[in-house]
Write a protein that holds these residues in place. Structure first.
Motif, mmCIF file in Angstrom:
data_model
loop_
_atom_site.group_PDB
_atom_site.id
_atom_site.type_symbol
_atom_site.label_atom_id
_atom_site.label_comp_id
_atom_site.label_asym_id
_atom_site.label_seq_id
_atom_site.Cartn_x
_atom_site.Cartn_y
_atom_site.Cartn_z
ATOM 1 N N VAL A 78 -4.744 19.248 1.023
ATOM 2 C CA VAL A 78 -4.909 17.914 0.435
ATOM 3 C C VAL A 78 -4.226 16.879 1.345
ATOM 4 N N MET B 111 -6.144 16.081 4.316
ATOM 5 C CA MET B 111 -7.007 16.176 5.505
ATOM 6 C C MET B 111 -8.094 15.124 5.489
ATOM 7 N N LEU C 282 1.741 20.506 6.787
ATOM 8 C CA LEU C 282 1.208 21.501 7.732
ATOM 9 C C LEU C 282 -0.092 21.015 8.367
ATOM 10 N N ILE C 283 -0.647 19.949 7.796
ATOM 11 C CA ILE C 283 -1.865 19.342 8.363
ATOM 12 C C ILE C 283 -1.500 18.655 9.674
ATOM 13 N N MET D 231 -2.197 14.860 -7.000
ATOM 14 C CA MET D 231 -1.622 15.915 -7.846
ATOM 15 C C MET D 231 -0.801 15.348 -8.992
ATOM 16 N N THR E 154 -0.917 22.646 1.330
ATOM 17 C CA THR E 154 -2.296 22.627 0.836
ATOM 18 C C THR E 154 -3.137 21.813 1.828
ATOM 19 N N ALA F 298 1.617 28.880 2.859
ATOM 20 C CA ALA F 298 2.820 28.803 2.014
ATOM 21 C C ALA F 298 3.625 30.102 2.118
ATOM 22 N N MET G 220 4.257 23.237 14.607
ATOM 23 C CA MET G 220 4.114 24.626 14.133
ATOM 24 C C MET G 220 2.984 25.328 14.878
ATOM 25 N N GLY H 299 1.874 19.095 11.233
ATOM 26 C CA GLY H 299 1.648 20.522 11.488
ATOM 27 C C GLY H 299 1.516 20.905 12.954
ATOM 28 N N ARG I 82 -0.922 25.324 -8.375
ATOM 29 C CA ARG I 82 -1.621 24.738 -9.530
ATOM 30 C C ARG I 82 -1.962 25.784 -10.581
ATOM 31 N N ARG I 83 -1.846 27.091 -10.197
ATOM 32 C CA ARG I 83 -2.113 28.173 -11.161
ATOM 33 C C ARG I 83 -1.017 29.220 -10.989
HETATM 34 P P1 NAP Z 1 -5.228 28.589 1.638
HETATM 35 O O1 NAP Z 1 -4.767 29.985 1.856
HETATM 36 O O2 NAP Z 1 -6.630 28.318 1.278
HETATM 37 O O3 NAP Z 1 -4.237 27.948 0.516
HETATM 38 C C1 NAP Z 1 -4.369 26.621 0.102
HETATM 39 C C2 NAP Z 1 -3.438 26.377 -1.072
HETATM 40 O O4 NAP Z 1 -3.586 25.011 -1.450
HETATM 41 C C3 NAP Z 1 -3.745 27.212 -2.299
HETATM 42 O O5 NAP Z 1 -2.537 27.487 -2.960
HETATM 43 C C4 NAP Z 1 -4.621 26.260 -3.130
HETATM 44 O O6 NAP Z 1 -4.547 26.505 -4.507
HETATM 45 C C5 NAP Z 1 -3.905 24.959 -2.828
HETATM 46 N N1 NAP Z 1 -4.765 23.803 -3.094
HETATM 47 C C6 NAP Z 1 -5.924 23.479 -2.477
HETATM 48 N N2 NAP Z 1 -6.414 22.334 -2.990
HETATM 49 C C7 NAP Z 1 -5.534 21.938 -3.956
HETATM 50 C C8 NAP Z 1 -5.475 20.842 -4.840
HETATM 51 N N3 NAP Z 1 -6.415 19.883 -4.857
HETATM 52 N N4 NAP Z 1 -4.436 20.761 -5.695
HETATM 53 C C9 NAP Z 1 -3.485 21.697 -5.699
HETATM 54 N N5 NAP Z 1 -3.472 22.771 -4.869
HETATM 55 C C10 NAP Z 1 -4.493 22.878 -4.010
HETATM 56 O O7 NAP Z 1 -4.956 27.708 2.941
HETATM 57 P P2 NAP Z 1 -3.767 27.896 3.994
HETATM 58 O O8 NAP Z 1 -4.224 28.770 5.090
HETATM 59 O O9 NAP Z 1 -2.547 28.245 3.233
HETATM 60 O O10 NAP Z 1 -3.674 26.423 4.628
HETATM 61 C C11 NAP Z 1 -3.119 25.350 3.896
HETATM 62 C C12 NAP Z 1 -2.985 24.138 4.836
HETATM 63 O O11 NAP Z 1 -2.081 24.445 5.893
HETATM 64 C C13 NAP Z 1 -4.305 23.723 5.509
HETATM 65 O O12 NAP Z 1 -4.326 22.325 5.613
HETATM 66 C C14 NAP Z 1 -4.188 24.334 6.895
HETATM 67 O O13 NAP Z 1 -4.926 23.620 7.860
HETATM 68 C C15 NAP Z 1 -2.697 24.174 7.142
HETATM 69 N N6 NAP Z 1 -2.171 25.154 8.114
HETATM 70 C C16 NAP Z 1 -1.539 24.653 9.220
HETATM 71 C C17 NAP Z 1 -1.012 25.510 10.144
HETATM 72 C C18 NAP Z 1 -0.304 24.951 11.354
HETATM 73 O O14 NAP Z 1 -0.051 25.692 12.317
HETATM 74 N N7 NAP Z 1 0.061 23.688 11.349
HETATM 75 C C19 NAP Z 1 -1.100 26.908 9.957
HETATM 76 C C20 NAP Z 1 -1.752 27.377 8.815
HETATM 77 C C21 NAP Z 1 -2.282 26.485 7.891
HETATM 78 P P3 NAP Z 1 -5.619 27.461 -5.244
HETATM 79 O O15 NAP Z 1 -5.278 28.861 -4.780
HETATM 80 O O16 NAP Z 1 -5.345 27.210 -6.655
HETATM 81 O O17 NAP Z 1 -6.975 27.030 -4.784
#
Ligand code: NAP
Length: 269
Positions: free
Chosen positions: A184, A186, A211-212, A195, A182, A129, A235, A232, A148-149
Motif C-alpha cells: 500500500v 505503490m 519497503l517500497i 488503513m 505491505t 514482514a 534493503m 526500500g 488485517r487478518r
Molecule cells: P506479500 O507476501 O504479498 O504480503 C503483503 C502483506 O500486505 C500481506 O500481509 C497483506 O495482507 C498485506 N496487505 C496488502 N494489501 C493490504 C491492505 N490494503 N491493507 C492491509 N494489508 C494489506 O508481499 P511481500 O513480499 O511481503 O511484499 C510487501 C511489500 O514489500 C511490497 O511492496 C514489496 O514490493 C516490498 N518488498 C520490498 C523489498 C525490498 O528489498 N525493498 C523486498 C521484499 C518486498 P493479506 O495477507 O491480508 O492480503
C-alpha cells in the motif's frame, strides 16, 4: 567467470540484473547475471537449469521463495526460521539456501538509524514482514506485527512477536520504528488513511521505513522528518550485496550499485 541469475515467475520486472551487473562492473570481474523465467511446474528441474546455465549461485523470487526449499541440500538457520530462501549457493552438487532479505534489511536499517534496541511495529504480515521481523528479533528488538487478518499469523514459524490487527491500532501506542511491509503506497495511496490508522501513531520521534522503493518517497514516509525515514532501496541493494558475499566471499560495491540505480531512475542509463 561466474554465471549468476534470479529465478521467478513472472520475472520481467526484476531490478536484480541491473544491481548485480553494476556490482560486477565496479569490481572489474567478467561475471554475469541474468533473469530466468521458471514456471512453478518446472521448479523440480532446477538442477538441470543450474547445469545448463553453469550457475555458480542464484537468487530466488516470487513465487519460488518457499517452494525452492524442498530442492536444496541445506538451509541456513534464519532462512529456516522464516521458511523462505532468496539466495542459493552452488558448491558442486550441494545447494544451500540463505535469506539475504533478513541481513540486507538489517544492514540498511542500522546504516540509517544505528544500533539502539527499539520497540518496532511492522504493518503487514506477508513474506517481507517475516524477513523484517527476523531481522529485528535477531537484533534484540521488541516487535509487534499488525495484520488485517489474525489468520495471517498462522503462516509464521516463530512466535517471538506481539500479533495485533491493523484495525485495533489506536494511535496511542509508542513505537520507535514503524515499518510498512505491505504494497500500500505503490500506487500513491496514503497508508494511514487507507488503513484508517490515526496520525498520532507517527507524530512522535519514531523513524519510518517503507519497503517500497518505487515511488522513492511514499505518502507514508512524508509523515516523518528528514533523517527519520528510509525507503526500500537500501534493503534491495544490501540483500544483493549480501548474496554476492555468500557466492564469492567478497564485499560488494554498495556505493557503485546505488549510483547506477540513481542514474537509472533519473533516466540517465
Ligand atoms: P506479500 O507476501 O504479498 O504480503 C503483503 C502483506 O500486505 C500481506 O500481509 C497483506 O495482507 C498485506 N496487505 C496488502 N494489501 C493490504 C491492505 N490494503 N491493507 C492491509 N494489508 C494489506 O508481499 P511481500 O513480499 O511481503 O511484499 C510487501 C511489500 O514489500 C511490497 O511492496 C514489496 O514490493 C516490498 N518488498 C520490498 C523489498 C525490498 O528489498 N525493498 C523486498 C521484499 C518486498 P493479506 O495477507 O491480508 O492480503
Amino acid at each position: 567467470m561466474g554465471n549468476y541469475a534470479v529465478i521467478g515467475y513472472p520475472i520481467s520486472h526484476t531490478l536484480s540484473p541491473l544491481i548485480h551487473n553494476a556490482n560486477f562492473e565496479a569490481k572489474g570481474t567478467d561475471d554475469n547475471y541474468t533473469a530466468l523465467s521458471v514456471h512453478p511446474n518446472h521448479l523440480l528441474h532446477i538442477r538441470d537449469l543450474i547445469a545448463t546455465k553453469e550457475l555458480s549461485g542464484f537468487n530466488v523470487t516470487i513465487p519460488h521463495k518457499e517452494a525452492i526449499i524442498s530442492y536444496l541440500d541445506a538451509v541456513d538457520e534464519d532462512a529456516q526460521k522464516i521458511g523462505a530462501v532468496n539466495t542459493v549457493s552452488v558448491d558442486g552438487d550441494i545447494l544451500t539456501g540463505h535469506n539475504t532479505d533478513i541481513t540486507g534489511y538489517m544492514h540498511a536499517f542500522l546504516d540509517a538509524f544505528g544500533q539502539a534496541a527499539r520497540r518496532v511495529l511492522i504493518i503487514g504480515a506477508g513474506g517481507a514482514a517475516k524477513a523484517v521481523h527476523r531481522a529485528h528479533a535477531n537484533n534484540g528488538d521488541d516487535v509487534t506485527i499488525a495484520a488485517r487478518r489474525m489468520e495471517s499469523f498462522e503462516q509464521f514459524k516463530a512466535d517471538d512477536f506481539k500479533p495485533m490487527l491493523i484495525s485495533d491500532i489506536t494511535g496511542a501506542e509508542e513505537f520507535d520504528a514503524i515499518i510498512n511491509a505491505t504494497p500500500v503506497g505503490m500506487k500513491g495511496e496514503d497508508l494511514l488513511k487507507e488503513m484508517d490508522i490515526p496520525e498520532t501513531l507517527v507524530s512522535g520521534s519514531a523513524v519510518g521505513v517503507d519497503l517500497i522503493y518505487k515511488p522513492q518517497k511514499t505518502k507514508f514516509l512524508e509523515y516523518f522528518p528528514d533523517g527519520h525515514y528510509m525507503n526500500g532501496m537500501p534493503m534491495l541493494v544490501h540483500q544483493a550485496m549480501d548474496a554476492y558475499g555468500i557466492w564469492t566471499g567478497e564485499k560488494g560495491d554498495y556505493e557503485a550499485v546505488n549510483k547506477k540505480y540513481e542514474d537509472y531512475i533519473g533516466g540517465k542509463s
